[in-house]
Design a protein around this motif. Sequence first.
Motif, PDB file in Angstrom:
ATOM      1  N   SER A 361     -32.909 -25.069  -7.538  1.00 55.90           N
ATOM      2  CA  SER A 361     -31.831 -24.166  -7.974  1.00 55.90           C
ATOM      3  C   SER A 361     -31.639 -23.037  -6.967  1.00 55.90           C
ATOM      4  CB  SER A 361     -32.148 -23.579  -9.347  1.00 55.90           C
ATOM      5  OG  SER A 361     -32.206 -24.596 -10.322  1.00 55.90           O
ATOM      6  N   SER A 362     -30.394 -22.674  -6.730  1.00 57.07           N
ATOM      7  CA  SER A 362     -30.104 -21.592  -5.786  1.00 57.07           C
ATOM      8  C   SER A 362     -30.335 -20.237  -6.446  1.00 57.07           C
ATOM      9  CB  SER A 362     -28.655 -21.680  -5.317  1.00 57.07           C
ATOM     10  OG  SER A 362     -27.771 -21.389  -6.389  1.00 57.07           O
ATOM     11  N   GLN A 363     -30.588 -19.223  -5.625  1.00 56.38           N
ATOM     12  CA  GLN A 363     -30.802 -17.878  -6.158  1.00 56.38           C
ATOM     13  C   GLN A 363     -29.548 -17.352  -6.852  1.00 56.38           C
ATOM     14  OE1 GLN A 363     -32.545 -15.148  -3.361  1.00 56.38           O
ATOM     15  NE2 GLN A 363     -34.107 -16.595  -2.685  1.00 56.38           N
TER      16      GLN A 363
END
Length: 492
Positions: A361-363
């Motif tokens: 998951s991206s920040q």
Amino acid sequence: MTQKTTEPTVPAGASRVIWLLVVAAFVVILNETVMSVALPELMGEFAISASIAQWITTAFMLTMAVVIPITGFLLTRLPLRTVFLIAMASFLLGTLVAGLAPTFLVLVLGRVIQAVGTAIMMPLLFTTVLNVVPAHRRGRTMGVISIVIAVAPATGPTIGGVILDALNWRWMFWIMLPIAALALILGATMIRNVTETRRLPLDVLSVVLSALGFAGLVFGLSSIGSAAEGNALIAPWIPLGIGIVALAVFTWRQLSLRDHALLDVRVFKTPTFTLSLAMMAIGMMGMFGTLIVLPIYLQQILGLSAKDTGLMLLPGGLLMGVMGLIVGRLFDRFGARPLVVPGSAVLAVALWGMTTLSAESSQGTIIAWHMLLNAGLSFMFSPLMTAALGSLPRRLYSHGSAILSTIQQVAGAAGTAVFITVMTTATLAGAQSGAEPMGALMTGIHNAMIWGAVIALVAFAGSFFVKSVPADEEPDAVAHSAAPAPETTPVH
């Protein structure tokens, strides 16, 4: 148009007092979570294990759980100014002791003294607002208070991470010390009594039962996660059982004491208060559960530092602060239900969204889900607090405030217990089945978020039954002044 000009408002003097109390409350409640990111440093400096280091937070929560129920008595018996001076002096002394602590035991003692002041501050703030703010303006004022309740603990890890990045853990106390001292001095000169005090005998048995009951619940709930790892000092069911029995006897005792009760449980006869409190508890469980699991995910799955973890949680905390001001004004116009229903829906969507988080998951995605979660909580906290306390008669304000603050502590401990227990159990099961450690931990975090999402669905279902009951009485004219009031109780 004419009606608007004649509506009672909060005078400048009273507004300054409320803002002073808000700032003081923010500072003292911030300390509940600011030390959470310092555990590794404490473990190294004092040569202690993680389970012992955790007492820096557990002792704080236990003290809060024991002291808060007594604040209803204090606010009934003592002038407002006296109660404030006791709270801030205790917090100031605890901060000094903690900053100078030569051993871990002294550090825990300092945290306990701090917690005494923190426990008194929130019921004090609630009771003051209910007595000085007209009913039609309480929503926006409670919106400001929701910033204290939600944003202070949410931003604690962020502030702690930033301080630790540049200085050592003692500066968490040295920075707070002059702020607390200034608040104490300003409070001594500005605050005057705006409540009616009356002589009330202290029932010692009620104090003992209250301490056993609430401390047993908080300690038992806090021990569940350690028990799942096999590190609990005592089986959680023992303090939980003692707490439940003690609270049952405590409730019976309060009902028999009636007007002389330490904590008047007759507030639960008001349906709006009871339902709003239950909804608040669910929201607190979701917030504190997420606050404990998200940093674990960010640091152990994504490999972020304590500082970066705190900074990632900051946008959500800031959003909650801004939303608190907006939602408070909306409550004054529309009441509770039109805000709580969409708020609980957004809370559920955010928690279900967090179940999709993974090691890839991206920040940006994580920050977005966290901000959505805080937006949902913003639409719940302020309206629920205002509806709950505003539905009570004036004589029960201090007791309702104390009960609300107590339930928040118990709900926070329960949320932490649920999330940590589910995460730990699933992680251990995954490891035993042969999964690699990171994958097993990710499964545990995923399962914890699912439980939080299910709890949020309960809140959504209950939101349709929340009512806004406008207060049927306005604060006395004397309460609108920050100057000494001509009451029978002298102000010292």
